[in-house]
Design a protein around this motif. Structure first.
Motif, short mmCIF file in Angstrom:
data_model
loop_
_atom_site.label_atom_id
_atom_site.label_comp_id
_atom_site.label_asym_id
_atom_site.label_seq_id
_atom_site.Cartn_x
_atom_site.Cartn_y
_atom_site.Cartn_z
N LEU A 418 0.83 -1.20 0.00
CA LEU A 418 0.00 0.00 0.00
C LEU A 418 0.86 1.25 0.00
O LEU A 418 0.61 2.20 -0.76
N LEU A 422 1.15 4.26 -2.90
CA LEU A 422 0.86 5.66 -2.61
C LEU A 422 2.02 6.59 -2.95
O LEU A 422 1.81 7.78 -3.21
N ILE A 482 0.02 4.16 8.93
CA ILE A 482 -0.71 2.93 8.56
C ILE A 482 -0.33 1.83 9.54
O ILE A 482 0.84 1.44 9.64
N LYS A 675 -7.23 3.09 -7.66
CA LYS A 675 -8.55 2.67 -7.19
C LYS A 675 -8.76 1.18 -7.48
O LYS A 675 -9.28 0.43 -6.65
N THR A 678 -6.43 -0.93 -5.03
CA THR A 678 -6.79 -0.89 -3.61
C THR A 678 -8.26 -1.21 -3.37
O THR A 678 -8.70 -1.33 -2.22
N LYS A 682 -10.89 5.65 -1.43
CA LYS A 682 -10.26 6.33 -0.30
C LYS A 682 -8.79 6.66 -0.59
O LYS A 682 -8.35 7.81 -0.41
N PHE A 683 -8.03 5.67 -1.07
CA PHE A 683 -6.60 5.87 -1.23
C PHE A 683 -6.24 6.77 -2.42
O PHE A 683 -5.36 7.62 -2.30
N ILE A 686 -6.82 10.27 -1.15
CA ILE A 686 -5.74 10.68 -0.24
C ILE A 686 -4.51 11.04 -1.05
O ILE A 686 -3.85 12.06 -0.80
N GLN A 687 -4.20 10.23 -2.05
CA GLN A 687 -3.04 10.46 -2.91
C GLN A 687 -3.16 11.79 -3.64
O GLN A 687 -2.21 12.59 -3.67
#
Length: 706
Positions: A418, A422, A482, A675, A678, A682-683, A686-687
């Motif tokens: 993860l 990112l 994390i 997307k 993951t 959400k990620f 955030i990125q």
């Protein structure tokens, strides 16, 4: 009439699989994704004889048929899923002769799947240097399948391999009658019951399907339920059975090796590779040499590319001038010159850099040095919450973040995977290269330090290192944010050093240039044409008033006609739909030193970073009028002025814009693949948020410092 047979290549990493694939297919290959997964799929075609053609699929490297990473699951599905579109008629199993014992383990598993197998024995020259001599006919007799020594780097043994494949396709070579080891004895009840519910080719395939039934998408609900009950009834212990299987296989391999393999005294002399590694993997000098290699890489991009770039620029300038002279004035000629030709020039001029960058990276991979980069980086990676397996996705990010993020699937540790996903877009991809080159050539003097160090090359290297070290810093922060506790291990087999395969380098350069021109080029062209329309048209009343005003001024001041024409084109662009959009976002980007034209380019380049160059080419072509057709893009940008007469592209603005592009998330495709990987929005959000904020703040500081 020609027939087609389906062949897959399998083997351990660094066994020569890519070399053999290129030797078989040459340029007749394409890269895509395996159905349903974002793992690279290389497929190509080769002719085995006058009547038989073969489709060849290069499967990801794997050490065992027991899958752990996404790459290994792809191999598992292709070999065991009866409905997989790449299900093979024949398997080419590569075995590294210099590590014959370990490679035969995987080959023996493939043989027990009861699919026709041809073993391609590679690295025979390295085996001889290690004092290993293999009796190929004896090995072939012991395994019960064809064994063909090949050297794909020098294209030796390829004809013999094709002949073996053709004979196998004709049925003259068949899978062995018995299993390599007594598979049914490992779990007799489980195997018999499984074969009643699932269509498989062998007892070993039944064992594998039952052991992994929860992850297999080709099984239906009834089959899964039946297998779950069978496993419970038989009290199946996968770890125990797998361990027993591996022990039996190695016992049989040891017997075969006594018959077919002779090994010299283990106290042999060290290989040249081991002597070189004492220097290149040194605790201090290894890192110094790595920085020197990177420095030469980026110096070469400028040094080697400047001449072909200049020729391409001159060619497009000549085409624009010629079209401007022969075509009558009007919307069609304007579209052709300022839309189509300007957009094409923004694509073609950067092909030399793309080819040189990937050519040099391929040379580093081919020689075996790139694996050493992973090894050297592991200690640094662990300190920021990653491991050596994160290095290859990060290095792949220099090409494109999309396949780089897909490459994280071989990282078993979920937290490390993860974090790698990112931070990978912070690596400066090849799409940023055209932006860097244009801006560096505009604001950094073409000067050499100490007579041989290009200042422009040093700045280029600095931008790439800035992205890399920022990625490590962000990874360190995420390591503490994390919360996932999972141990990870980094095991890497270092390949021997080899001379680069120049044919392979050429194939890669051509492929990457083709991908850039077709994939990125299509986006650039579409956006260039849309942008030409937005930049050429605006609200009807305003445009008519502007035209009337300047027509009157030209009639009153005929001696100023040329100057007024340039001023009219600039005002026309400013009052166009594109200009209106630029002025809306200008207050937000003005603190960074950017004007409204740069703002438009920032928006359009969200489709693809390299679109920035095409956008600027279109905007300045539309604004510049007929005489600007004789100028290159760099000349147009150098002449760009603000309303107060000051230059637009000064050193502070150029540096601010470069820093913005180092950090900004400027690509929709990257967000889409994050997307997908993951399985959450959400990620990627955030990125997008952290990278945009980082880009804005860093750009603001850079502009105001300089």
């Amino acid at each position: 009439m020609s027939e087609t047979v389906s062949i897959v290549l399998v083997g351990n990493p660094n066994s020569g699989k890519t070399s053999l694939f290129n030797a078989l297919t040459g340029l007749n290959q394409k890269v895509g994704n395996f159905p349903g997964v974002t793992v690279d799929k290389k497929a190509g075609y080769t002719r085995l004889d006058h009547r038989l053609e073969a489709k060849v699929v290069d499967l990801p490297g794997t050490y065992s048929i027991y899958p752990r990473s996404a790459d290994e699951w792809v191999t598992f599905d292709v070999l065991l899923n009866p409905r997989n579109p790449d299900r093979p008629d024949i398997v080419i199993c590569l075995a590294d002769a210099s590590n014959i014992k370990r490679n035969l383990l995987f080959c023996s598993q493939i043989i027990d799947l009861n699919i026709p197998v041809v073993i391609a024995l590679t690295m025979m020259d390295i085996a001889q240097q290690k004092g290993i001599r293999i009796d190929v006919p004896a090995l072939e007799l012991a395994l019960g399948v064809p064994v063909v020594p090949v050297n794909p780097r020098k294209e030796k043994g390829i004809t013999a391999l094709k002949k073996a494949l053709a004979l196998t396709a004709a049925g003259q070579y068949k899978p062995p009658a018995g299993d390599f080891i007594p598979i049914r004895d490992l779990a007799p009840g489980l195997i018999c019951k499984t074969r009643k519910y699932v269509e498989v080719r062998s007892d070993y395939a039944a064992l594998l399907v039952a052991a992994h039934h929860e992850q297999l998408k080709f099984l239906n609900g009834g089959q899964r339920l039946a297998l779950m009950n069978i496993l419970a009834e038989e009290q199946f212990n996968r770890a125990r059975v797998q361990g027993e299987e591996i022990m039996q296989r190695y016992q049989r391999i040891a017997q075969i090796m006594t018959q077919a393999v002779v090994m010299d005294d283990p106290r042999r002399k060290k290989l040249i590779t081991e002597h070189i590694d004492q220097v290149l993997l040194h605790r201090f000098w290894g890192y110094v040499i790595l920085l020197a290699v990177l420095f030469l890489l980026f110096q070469s991009i400028f040094w080697l590319a400047q001449y072909p770039m200049g020729l391409i620029e001159q060619a497009f300038t000549w085409v624009s001038t010629w079209l401007s002279d022969v075509l009558p004035s009007g919307w069609f000629s304007d579209l052709l010159i300022n839309g189509l030709v300007a957009g094409l020039s923004g694509i073609a001029v950067f092909v030399p850099q793309i080819m040189i960058l990937f050519g040099l990276i391929t040379i580093l991979e081919d020689t075996g040095y790139m694996a050493r980069v992973s090894f050297l980086s592991d200690r640094l990676m662990r300190q920021v919450g990653l491991n050596g397996k994160s290095v290859m996705p990060l290095i792949s990010g220099l090409a494109c973040a999309v396949p780089a993020i897909m490459a994280t699937r071989n990282i078993e540790n979920q937290k490390e995977r993860l974090i790698t996903i990112l931070v990978t877009p912070l690596m400066s991809c090849s799409a940023r290269l055209p932006v860097y080159i244009v801006l560096i050539s505009l604001v950094i003097p073409d000067r050499y330090l100490l007579g041989f160090l290009s200042l422009q090359g040093l700045v280029m290297m600095g931008l790439y290192l800035l992205g890399f070290f920022t990625a490590l810093t962000v990874a360190w922060v995420m390591k503490h944010l994390i919360h996932l506790k999972e141990k990870s291990y980094f095991i890497l087999e270092l390949p021997v050093y080899r001379s680069p395969r120049w044919k392979n380098v050429f194939i890669t350069m051509v492929q990457k240039a083709r991908i850039f021109v077709t994939d990125a080029g299509k986006v650039i062209m579409v956006i260039s044409l849309i942008l030409w329309m937005l930049a050429s048209y605006g609200p009807h009343r305003q445009m008519e008033q502007l035209k009337t005003h300047y027509t009157r001024l030209m009639e009153q001041q005929p001696q100023q006609r040329d100057a007024l024409e340039i001023e009219y084109q600039g005002q026309r662009l400013e009052h166009s739909y594109a200009g209106m959009l630029g002025h809306i976002i200008e207050p937000v980007i003005r603190p960074l030193g950017f004007d409204w034209k740069i703002g438009i380019a920032l928006i359009t380049s969200f489709a693809a970073r390299e679109v920035f160059v095409g956008t600027m080419a279109t905007l300045y072509s539309v604004q510049g009028g007929k005489d600007a057709d004789r100028d290159t893009l760099r000349q147009k940008l150098e002449q760009a002025r603000r309303p107060d007469g000051t230059k637009v592209y000064t050193l502070p603005v150029g540096l601010s814009l470069m820093i913005f592009y180092v950090f900004a998330m400027q690509c929709m495709s990257t967000l889409a693949v994050v997307k997908r990987e993951t399985k959450s929005w959400k990620f990627p959000l955030i990125q997008l948020a952290y990278m945009t904020s980082l880009a804005y703040v860093a750009s603001f500081i850079t502009y105001h410092i300089f």
